[in-house]
Design a protein around this motif. Structure first.
Motif, PDB file in Angstrom:
ATOM      1  N   VAL A   1       0.865  -1.183   0.000  1.00 42.40           N
ATOM      2  CA  VAL A   1       0.000   0.000   0.000  1.00 42.40           C
ATOM      3  C   VAL A   1       0.901   1.231   0.000  1.00 42.40           C
ATOM      4  O   VAL A   1       1.629   1.472   0.968  1.00 42.40           O
ATOM      5  N   LEU A   2       0.875   1.982  -1.098  1.00 42.46           N
ATOM      6  CA  LEU A   2       1.606   3.245  -1.163  1.00 42.46           C
ATOM      7  C   LEU A   2       0.707   4.344  -0.595  1.00 42.46           C
ATOM      8  O   LEU A   2      -0.410   4.558  -1.084  1.00 42.46           O
TER       9      LEU A   2
ATOM     10  N   LEU B   1       8.851  14.915  -6.067  1.00 39.28           N
ATOM     11  CA  LEU B   1       7.573  14.351  -6.514  1.00 39.28           C
ATOM     12  C   LEU B   1       7.743  13.396  -7.699  1.00 39.28           C
ATOM     13  O   LEU B   1       6.864  13.299  -8.566  1.00 39.28           O
ATOM     14  N   LEU B   2       8.841  12.657  -7.726  1.00 38.16           N
ATOM     15  CA  LEU B   2       9.082  11.724  -8.826  1.00 38.16           C
ATOM     16  C   LEU B   2       8.085  10.566  -8.780  1.00 38.16           C
ATOM     17  O   LEU B   2       7.442  10.235  -9.793  1.00 38.16           O
TER      18      LEU B   2
ATOM     19  N   ALA C   1      -0.628  10.822  -8.824  1.00 39.79           N
ATOM     20  CA  ALA C   1      -1.317  11.304  -7.626  1.00 39.79           C
ATOM     21  C   ALA C   1      -1.791  12.737  -7.854  1.00 39.79           C
ATOM     22  O   ALA C   1      -1.106  13.532  -8.511  1.00 39.79           O
ATOM     23  N   ARG C   2      -2.936  13.079  -7.313  1.00 45.11           N
ATOM     24  CA  ARG C   2      -3.522  14.406  -7.517  1.00 45.11           C
ATOM     25  C   ARG C   2      -3.879  15.108  -6.208  1.00 45.11           C
ATOM     26  O   ARG C   2      -4.221  16.279  -6.228  1.00 45.11           O
ATOM     27  N   ALA C   3      -3.858  14.370  -5.131  1.00 45.41           N
ATOM     28  CA  ALA C   3      -4.307  14.953  -3.868  1.00 45.41           C
ATOM     29  C   ALA C   3      -3.612  14.262  -2.711  1.00 45.41           C
ATOM     30  O   ALA C   3      -3.161  13.121  -2.822  1.00 45.41           O
TER      31      ALA C   3
ATOM     32  N   SER D   1      -8.265   8.097  -3.345  1.00 46.06           N
ATOM     33  CA  SER D   1      -7.929   9.437  -2.870  1.00 46.06           C
ATOM     34  C   SER D   1      -8.755   9.787  -1.649  1.00 46.06           C
ATOM     35  O   SER D   1      -9.910   9.361  -1.526  1.00 46.06           O
ATOM     36  N   GLY D   2      -8.194  10.554  -0.763  1.00 38.66           N
ATOM     37  CA  GLY D   2      -8.904  10.976   0.433  1.00 38.66           C
ATOM     38  C   GLY D   2      -8.773   9.978   1.562  1.00 38.66           C
ATOM     39  O   GLY D   2      -7.910   9.108   1.555  1.00 38.66           O
TER      40      GLY D   2
END
Length: 640
Positions: free
Chosen positions: A40-41, A107-108, A115-117, A135-136
Motif C-alpha cells: 500500500v503506497l 515528486l518523482l 497522484a492528484r491529492a 484518494s482521500g
C-alpha cells in the motif's frame, strides 16, 4: 473524495524513486524486494490533517495483516519546509510511523503514479500490479475487504509470501518531553504542557525544566481515570476554565485530545481525567446544519448537539475560553471549522466555517478555513486563529449580538506561503500553529514551518520577525511570571520550551499613560477591598478646605471583570466586586490627592496662599481570578 474498484486492467506498478528511505535501517527498497507482499503506497505530506487521519486508519490494518501487507509512505511535500530531510525524519518519529517511508521531495514517485491529492493510496498486488487507486480518507473498511480478496487469490496462486516486512524500528530516545504541542500558564507559576509525543500532560516548574508531575500513563490510547491510568492520543490544546465554571463542572482544564477526537477535562487538584465531549468517531462530513437569515445570508447554526459524549468531533487542535460566548472555543482542524463547547450544558455548536477547505472571509456560515490550529482571545473579545494550511492569520470579530464576521489579516490561500515581513497584505507565513496577544494588542505567531516567531501589529497593519532559527515552534504564550513580560515558545522539534525577550514597543500600554505590565496578581472572586495609601510629605497637609481632596477612578479590562465598584468618586478606598467567570484581566486605578505647603496656623487650617500640590498615580494591575487569591489589595500613592 474519489475511489476506484479493483482494477480490471493489469497495469505494472512504477518503480519507487526518491531521495532516500527512512525506517529501513539505511536500506533502499524497490518493488523487486517487495515482491510477494501486498503493498500500500500512502502518498502523504506531514502538514496535512487528512494524511494524519489516514496514518491512524492504516494502523489496525497494518497490525492485522502484518505478515502479508507492507505500507510504504511516499512523502510528497506541499510546503518548502517539508522537503527538509531533518524535518521529515522528525515527523516520522513524531507520528510514530511504523512502516518504511520514501522521501520524494521532487515528486518523482508522486508523478509516476498520477497522484492528484493528499492523501492518495495505491494498492499493488504481490505480482507487482496496481489493483486500486484511492484518494482521500475513510477507506479502511474497503481496504480490509480488498486485503481478504488478494490474500485468497495469491495464496491460491502461490505468489503470496508471508513473513516480516522491511520495517526497521529506530533506536528509542529518552526525553522528558517529546514533541510538545501547547502550553498553559497555571496560577501557581508553573506551566501545563501537552507532551504530545508521550501522549500525556506534564506540569513544568517556572524554570521550564523541572517536571512537577505528569497526567496520563504515557501510552497511546483512550481511558479516563486518575493521572497514572488515564490515556490520551496526541493531546494538543489546553484551556483554563473560569473559576466559577470549574467549580460548577468539577474540572479546571479542557484538553483537545486530537487523535481521540475528544475533549477531556482535567482536575488540577487530583489530576483526574474525564471525557467531556466527543464519542471517539471522527466526524467526516460538514459539522452541522446551516440556517438562512432573513436577508438571505447563510450562517452556521450555533448549537447542533446537546449530547456531548454522543457527538462526533474531528481532530480538535486547540481550545480557548471565549469571554464573549462564555464557552470553550475549539479549532476543529479536521473539519476546517471553529466549534464551541459549553461546559455547563454540554452543548456543542459551530462558531464559524461551513466545512469547506480554503480561505474565504465574511459571515460565520460563509467562511472557509483550512486546518485551524491555534486560538487566542484579545482584550476586546476577538478570537485570533492560526489557519495553518492557508498560512494565514485570521480573526473572528463579534458584534453586539455575538454574531461573527471572519477577516483575514495575513494570507492569500491554500497554496500561498513564504517568509516576508512588511505590510500585512504582502506578508507571508508558512503553516503557523500558534498565536498569542502581546501587551500592546499586537499578535505573536508561531510561524512553524519558517522556524520563526512573527508579530502582527494591528495599529500599523505590518508584520515583523521576532525570532528565527527555531525548530518548528508549535505555540507561543505571553509569560508574565518575571519582572518583565517575555514570550514563551514551545519548540516542538527540540522537545523544549524557551523564553524570548519582547521588543520594547510591544511592552507598553497606552491608556492615558504608558505602563509596563507587571506579573499577575492572584485575587479571589467576589469582594475585593482596595486601599490606596497616601501620607502627605512632612511640611504638607491634605487640602480639605473644599471637601475631600482625594479621588479614585476604577475600571477593568474586560469591563465584565468588574461587577461593581467601578467609576470615579472621592476617597482612596473602595469595595470592589470581581466576577467569578472571568479568568483574568487588568484592573485600572487612577488615584489623586491634593496637599499644601506650610505650617498650620493656630486653628489647624492651611494658611492662605500656601503652595499646593497634586499627587497622582495610574496603575494597571494584571490579575488572575483564583479562589485562593487575596481579598485585599493595597497600593501606595507616592508624590513626585
Amino acid at each position: 473524495m474519489e475511489s476506484s474498484v479493483k482494477s480490471l486492467a493489469r497495469v505494472r506498478a512504477s518503480e519507487l524513486a526518491g531521495r532516500g528511505w527512512l525506517n529501513t535501517g539505511g536500506a533502499a527498497l524497490d518493488l523487486e524486494k517487495l515482491r510477494g507482499k501486498i503493498v500500500v503506497l500512502d502518498f502523504w505530506t506531514f502538514c496535512c490533517i487528512n494524511c494524519l487521519h489516514v496514518l491512524d486508519e492504516l494502523r489496525p490494518l497494518e497490525a492485522e495483516y502484518k505478515d502479508v501487507m507492507v505500507t510504504v509512505g511516499v512523502h510528497s511535500p506541499k510546503f518548502e519546509h517539508e522537503a527538509d530531510p531533518v524535518a521529515l525524519a522528525a515527523a516520522v518519529e513524531r507520528y510514530e510511523i511504523t512502516h518504511p517511508v520514501l522521501d520524494d521531495p521532487d515528486l518523482l514517485t508522486w508523478q509516476a503514479y498520477s497522484a492528484r491529492a493528499w492523501p492518495t493510496l495505491v494498492v499493488i498486488d504481490p505480482e507487482g500490479y496496481i489493483v486500486a487507486h484511492l484518494s482521500g480518507e475513510g477507506h479502511a473498511a474497503g481496504l480490509g475487504s480488498l486485503m481478504s480478496e488478494l490474500i485468497e487469490e495469491h495464496e491460491a496462486k502461490g505468489t503470496l509470501h508471508r513473513g516480516d516486512g522491511p520495517y526497521v524500528a529506530p533506536e528509542p530516545v529518552s526525553r522528558d518531553l517529546r514533541f510538545p504541542g501547547k502550553v498553559l500558564p497555571l496560577s501557581n507559576g508553573n506551566f501545563l504542557v501537552t507532551d504530545t509525543g508521550h501522549h500525556r500532560l506534564v506540569e513544568l516548574g517556572p524554570d521550564l525544566l523541572t517536571v512537577v508531575r505528569s497526567i496520563g500513563s504515557g501510552t497511546r490510547g483512550f481511558a479516563d481515570g486518575g493521572p497514572a491510568v488515564a490515556e490520551f492520543n496526541e493531546p494538543q490544546g489546553l484551556s483554563l476554565l473560569p473559576v466559577a465554571v470549574a467549580a460548577e463542572v468539577g474540572y479546571d482544564v479542557v484538553v483537545a485530545d486530537s487523535v481521540n477526537h475528544r475533549l477531556r477535562g482535567i482536575s488540577l487538584t487530583t489530576g483526574d481525567v474525564r471525557t467531556v465531549a466527543g464519542n471517539g468517531v471522527q466526524r467526516l462530513l460538514e459539522a452541522g446544519p446551516a440556517r438562512v437569515d432573513d436577508d438571505g445570508a447563510t450562517t452556521s447554526a450555533r448549537t447542533f448537539a446537546t449530547a456531548p459524549l454522543e457527538t462526533a468531533l474531528s481532530s480538535p487542535w486547540d481550545v480557548a475560553y471565549s469571554s464573549v460566548l462564555k464557552k470553550v472555543v475549539i479549532a476543529m482542524a479536521g473539519t476546517h471549522q471553529i466549534f464551541d463547547f459549553d461546559p455547563s450544558t454540554g452543548d456543542v455548536g459551530i462558531v464559524a466555517g461551513n466545512g469547506l477547505e480554503g480561505l474565504l472571509d465574511g459571515a460565520a456560515g460563509q467562511a472557509w478555513f483550512a486546518q485551524p490550529s491555534g486560538l487566542t482571545e484579545d482584550a476586546d473579545g476577538n478570537l485570533w486563529v492560526a489557519d495553518s494550511e492557508t498560512s494565514a492569520l485570521r480573526v473572528l470579530r463579534f458584534d453586539e449580538n455575538s454574531d461573527v464576521t471572519v477577516e483575514t489579516v495575513i494570507g492569500e490561500g491554500l497554496f500561498d506561503f513564504g517568509f516576508r515581513d512588511g505590510a500585512a497584505t504582502d506578508a507571508r507565513l508558512q503553516h503557523p500553529l500558534g498565536v498569542a496577544v502581546l501587551p500592546d494588542g499586537s499578535v505573536a505567531i508561531a510561524d512553524t514551518y519558517n522556524g520563526a516567531v512573527r508579530r502582527y501589529d494591528p495599529a500599523t497593519a505590518t508584520v515583523s520577525t521576532l525570532a528565527r532559527g527555531l525548530a518548528e515552534p508549535s505555540d507561543v504564550l505571553l509569560d508574565e511570571t518575571g519582572e518583565v513580560p517575555r514570550l514563551l515558545v514551545v519548540e516542538a522539534n527540540t522537545h523544549q520550551l524557551i523564553r524570548l525577550p519582547l521588543p520594547q514597543n510591544a511592552l507598553q500600554v497606552d491608556e492615558g499613560a504608558a505602563q509596563t505590565l507587571r506579573p499577575k496578581t492572584l485575587v479571589a472572586p467576589g469582594e475585593l477591598a482596595l486601599t490606596i495609601n497616601f501620607s502627605a510629605p512632612t511640611g504638607q497637609k491634605l487640602d480639605d478646605r473644599w471637601g475631600d481632596p482625594t479621588q479614585l477612578k476604577v475600571s477593568a479590562t474586560p469591563p465584565e471583570l468588574l461587577v461593581s465598584g467601578g467609576g470615579t468618586s472621592v476617597g482612596l478606598s473602595r469595595k470592589l466586586v470581581l466576577a467569578a467567570d472571568i479568568p483574568e484581566g487588568v484592573l485600572h486605578f487612577s488615584a489623586r490627592a491634593a496637599a499644601c505647603d506650610g505650617p498650620e496656623d493656630a486653628s489647624g487650617e492651611i494658611p492662605d496662599h500656601a503652595a499646593c500640590h497634586l499627587y497622582q498615580q495610574d496603575w494597571g494591575i494584571p490579575v488572575l481570578i483564583d479562589v485562593n487569591g487575596g481579598a485585599e489589595l493595597a497600593l501606595d500613592l507616592r508624590g513626585l
